[in-house]
Motif scaffolding. Structure first.
Motif, PDB file in Angstrom:
ATOM      1  N   LEU A 180       0.717  -1.103  -0.018  1.00 17.61           N
ATOM      2  CA  LEU A 180      -0.234   0.042  -0.150  1.00 17.61           C
ATOM      3  C   LEU A 180       0.791   0.904  -0.206  1.00 17.61           C
ATOM      4  N   ASP A 181       2.273   1.543   0.382  1.00 13.40           N
ATOM      5  CA  ASP A 181       3.149   1.869   0.059  1.00 13.40           C
ATOM      6  C   ASP A 181       3.160   3.271  -0.727  1.00 13.40           C
ATOM      7  N   ARG A 182       2.963   2.048  -1.970  1.00 10.08           N
ATOM      8  CA  ARG A 182       2.793   2.071  -3.595  1.00 10.08           C
ATOM      9  C   ARG A 182       2.430   3.561  -3.791  1.00 10.08           C
ATOM     10  N   TRP A 183       0.933   3.412  -3.063  1.00  7.24           N
ATOM     11  CA  TRP A 183      -0.494   4.931  -2.914  1.00  7.24           C
ATOM     12  C   TRP A 183      -0.135   5.407  -2.404  1.00  7.24           C
ATOM     13  N   VAL A 184       0.418   4.810  -0.882  1.00  9.58           N
ATOM     14  CA  VAL A 184      -0.489   6.034  -0.055  1.00  9.58           C
ATOM     15  C   VAL A 184       1.473   7.320   0.014  1.00  9.58           C
ATOM     16  N   MET A 185       2.266   6.004   0.020  1.00  6.24           N
ATOM     17  CA  MET A 185       3.740   7.682   0.232  1.00  6.24           C
ATOM     18  C   MET A 185       3.271   8.882  -0.603  1.00  6.24           C
ATOM     19  N   PRO A 186       2.984   8.529  -2.434  1.00  5.06           N
ATOM     20  CA  PRO A 186       3.105   9.176  -2.662  1.00  5.06           C
ATOM     21  C   PRO A 186       1.868  10.625  -2.830  1.00  5.06           C
ATOM     22  N   TYR A 187       0.566   9.901  -2.367  1.00  4.05           N
ATOM     23  CA  TYR A 187      -0.546  10.832  -1.638  1.00  4.05           C
ATOM     24  C   TYR A 187      -0.777  11.746   0.001  1.00  4.05           C
ATOM     25  N   LEU A 188       0.614  10.784   0.214  1.00  6.20           N
ATOM     26  CA  LEU A 188       0.827  11.639   1.182  1.00  6.20           C
ATOM     27  C   LEU A 188       1.594  13.597   1.424  1.00  6.20           C
ATOM     28  N   LYS A 189       2.907  12.816   0.621  1.00 12.78           N
ATOM     29  CA  LYS A 189       3.794  13.811  -0.120  1.00 12.78           C
ATOM     30  C   LYS A 189       3.243  14.864  -0.418  1.00 12.78           C
ATOM     31  N   GLU A 190       2.002  14.547  -0.928  1.00 11.40           N
ATOM     32  CA  GLU A 190       1.285  15.807  -1.648  1.00 11.40           C
ATOM     33  C   GLU A 190       0.305  16.646  -0.506  1.00 11.40           C
ATOM     34  N   GLN A 191       0.470  16.247   0.944  1.00  9.17           N
ATOM     35  CA  GLN A 191      -0.630  17.014   1.645  1.00  9.17           C
ATOM     36  C   GLN A 191       0.108  18.212   1.937  1.00  9.17           C
ATOM     37  N   PRO A 192      -0.642  19.143   1.918  1.00 14.14           N
ATOM     38  CA  PRO A 192       0.194  20.160   2.684  1.00 14.14           C
ATOM     39  C   PRO A 192       0.602  20.493   4.414  1.00 14.14           C
ATOM     40  N   VAL A 193      -0.064  19.761   5.269  1.00 13.48           N
ATOM     41  CA  VAL A 193      -0.196  20.044   6.360  1.00 13.48           C
ATOM     42  C   VAL A 193       2.068  19.183   6.542  1.00 13.48           C
TER      43      VAL A 193
END
Length: 167
Positions: free
Chosen positions: A143-156
């Motif tokens: 799941l890191d394949r999708w979760v980590m790029p998503y989290l990196k895009e979050q402003p916080v």
């Protein structure tokens, strides 16, 4: 070697197998503790007792921690060990927050080793080192394949980790 571990797709597949094996090991150990009436006080007392003699299996500084912090709070440590093993197991199996789960797992392995137990802990430490050194490649087929790029895009996340925003 480090570049190969961190970037190679075939290595990522091998790391996924190692990750799932470690996750299964943690998960089954945690569920066994949860359903088997696990309690840390006996384990802690046994570890403290191994700090005696000419060649102690438990170092005095660790025994002092166990005696003064862990034993008086054994209910908390029982909860942390059981649920720590379960959560690390689930995270490793799913490949979710793989590096954090691997660090938490190796921390528990060392706590058990410092307490005088061997069992599968040395083997788990060696395998976990590969996951940690491999970084993101260890969770590439999870799941890191999708979760980590998503989290990196979050402003916080960008604000606190000072990550550049990708276009």
């Amino acid at each position: 070697m480090n570049k190969w571990l961190r970037n190679n797709d075939k290595v990522a597949m091998v790391l996924a197998v190692i990750r799932i094996y470690l996750g299964y090991t943690w998960l089954t150990a945690g569920i066994g503790k949860l359903t088997g009436g696990f309690e840390t006080s006996g384990f802690l007392q046994g570890a403290i007792a191994q700090a005696e003699g000419a060649h102690p299996a438990v170092q005095p500084w660790w025994a002092a921690f166990l005696e003064n912090v862990a034993l008086p709070n054994h209910e908390l440590f029982t909860f942390l060990v059981m649920w720590g093993e379960i959560l690390v197991g689930i995270a490793l199996i799913l490949g979710l927050f793989t590096n954090f789960a691997a660090l938490a797992g190796i921390f528990m392995n060392f706590a058990f080793l410092f307490s005088g137990t061997t069992s599968t802990n040395p083997q788990m430490v060696v395998l976990t080192v590969f996951l940690i050194v491999a970084g993101a490649n260890a969770g590439k087929y999870g799941l890191d394949r999708w979760v980590m790029p998503y989290l990196k895009e979050q402003p916080v996340v960008q604000k606190y980790l000072h990550l550049p925003r990708h276009a």
